[in-house]
Scaffold this active site. Structure first.
Site, PDB file in Angstrom:
ATOM      1  N   ASN A  80      -3.907   6.402  -0.535  1.00  0.00           N
ATOM      2  CA  ASN A  80      -3.223   6.674   0.730  1.00  0.00           C
ATOM      3  C   ASN A  80      -2.460   7.991   0.724  1.00  0.00           C
ATOM      4  OD1 ASN A  80      -4.057   4.521   2.348  1.00  0.00           O
ATOM      5  ND2 ASN A  80      -2.614   3.136   1.381  1.00  0.00           N
TER       6      ASN A  80
ATOM      7  N   HIS B 149      -2.703  -3.278  -5.917  1.00  0.00           N
ATOM      8  CA  HIS B 149      -3.110  -2.949  -4.543  1.00  0.00           C
ATOM      9  C   HIS B 149      -4.624  -3.025  -4.360  1.00  0.00           C
ATOM     10  CE1 HIS B 149      -3.697   0.241  -1.213  1.00  0.00           C
ATOM     11  NE2 HIS B 149      -3.488  -0.939  -0.669  1.00  0.00           N
TER      12      HIS B 149
ATOM     13  N   SER C 158       0.824  -1.214   0.000  1.00  0.00           N
ATOM     14  CA  SER C 158       0.000   0.000   0.000  1.00  0.00           C
ATOM     15  C   SER C 158       0.855   1.260   0.000  1.00  0.00           C
ATOM     16  CB  SER C 158      -0.921   0.014   1.225  1.00  0.00           C
ATOM     17  OG  SER C 158      -0.157  -0.031   2.412  1.00  0.00           O
TER      18      SER C 158
END
Length: 389
Positions: free
Chosen positions: A189, A139, A118
């Site tokens: 993220n 991912h 990630s």
């Protein structure tokens, strides 16, 4: 005949990916060093399949076939003849590089090697392989069977053919794929950092408590979870580590600066739901704190976090991390945002977003609030993103 898919790591992510691949008709190998973890994964899948049968969403025969297509093993040698191997183990670069080197010695030259990382560099992982052009980031988001988004991350070494084959395959699993540059945090993220970071900053300044900030983001903003509820759900230990990793990876850019509040909660063992205490107390019989439902205060909280999120999304487009369409798709399908951030920016008006950021930067004197160059440019040229809401 569909190609064989192998997955390393039988935690919730790896076992979830195994379920997705098996549901798509592939023969699957799920490997882990722990026989106990493999037994746990097998039992968890049986429970999920049983529920789907009970609800009438799947026949008993189909549910059994999905389970039968998965082979559970502690031997990497069972990865032989795979078309794709997906690694879903601990976020430790040295360990990942070691297993990729090992796997490369087992599979044939045409097998694609993917990491479910990630936040780590896919290029660094690929460098451990003799044939680096077949390594890619794929991912998934947790839980993999339910979350539609998958980020496809080619490293600088990855061939165009590897990227195309990987994306086409994951698309065939009925997932929504987005293409992201191999940079820290990829799309989701990276862009989501202010959702946590700015909320923590607002709390530390004494503007509002946890419950009020969460209320502002859910009731006024339409987010499914407020930042503190979400951090407690993810785990403060996990979320803080990701924040620290991203901060260091971006050469300590103040935009990604971690919070002492989260650090202390993590140090105290107040991880959230899994430890029984986080920003909230989850002990049985404990009453959750009530928010201050002052809409003026709530709107200020929402606006401040939202313009920071929008700025991050715009910067991701500016730095060619992903297309505008993929950035908005990633945030709605990967973390269930109520709207794509760029579509939201058009709705608010880019001039207002820029004015709010400039006001924050002037007040705090921090580079943390610097507006993206692309935002300034678009306002100057009177443009909008035009991404469907």
């Amino acid at each position: 005949m569909k190609q064989k898919i192998s997955i390393l790591g039988a935690g919730s992510m790896g076992s979830g990916i195994a379920q997705v691949a098996s549901q798509s008709g592939h023969e699957v190998v799920l490997a882990d060093t722990s026989p106990e973890q493999l037994d746990k994964a097998k039992a968890a899948l049986a429970k999920v399949m049983g529920r789907l049968v009970e609800k009438g969403k799947m026949s008993t025969e189909d549910a059994q076939a999905i389970q039968d297509r998965i082979k559970y093993t502690t031997q990497l040698s069972d990865f032989a003849n795979s078309g794709l191997v997906i690694e879903a183990i601990i976020e430790n670069l040295d360990i990942k590089k070691k297993v990729f080197t090992e796997i490369e010695g087992i599979v044939d030259a045409n097998c694609i090697l993917a990491s479910n990382t990630s936040s780590l560099s896919v290029a660094s992982i690929a460098a451990a392989c003799k044939k680096a052009d077949r390594v890619i980031g794929i991912h998934f988001f947790n839980p993999a069977p339910l979350m539609p988004l998958v980020e496809i991350i080619p490293a600088v070494q990855t061939s165009a053919e590897t990227t195309k084959i990987s994306r086409d395959l994951i698309d065939s699993w009925k997932k929504v794929t987005v293409l992201a540059k191999d940079t820290p945090g990829f799309i989701v993220n990276r862009v989501a950092r202010p959702f946590y970071g700015e909320a923590l900053r607002i709390y530390e300044e004494g503007v509002a408590d946890f419950a009020t900030i969460d209320w502002a983001m859910t009731e006024l903003g339409g987010f499914r979870m407020g930042p503190f509820t979400l951090m407690d759900y993810i785990g403060n230990d996990v979320n803080y580590t990701v924040t620290e990793t991203v901060f260091a990876a971006f050469y300590y850019d103040p935009r990604y600066k971690p919070s002492f509040t989260q650090k202390r909660h993590s140090e105290a063992g107040w991880y959230g739901r899994k430890s029984g205490r986080g920003y909230y107390n989850y002990a049985e019989g404990t009453e959750m704190p009530a928010p201050n439902k002052d809409e003026a205060v709530g709107q200020k909280i929402l606006n401040r976090i939202l313009v920071m999120l929008i700025n991050e999304a715009i910067d991701a487009v500016f730095l060619n991390i992903a297309s505008a369409e993929d950035v908005d798709l990633a945030m709605t399908k990967g973390v269930n945002y109520p709207k794509g951030l760029l579509a939201w920016a058009d709705e608010i008006g880019l001039e207002k977003v820029l004015a709010d950021l400039e006001a924050l930067q002037a007040e705090y004197g921090e580079d943390r609030y610097r507006p993206s160059v692309l935002l300034r440019r678009m306002v100057r040229e009177g443009k909008s993103f035009g991404v469907p809401a």
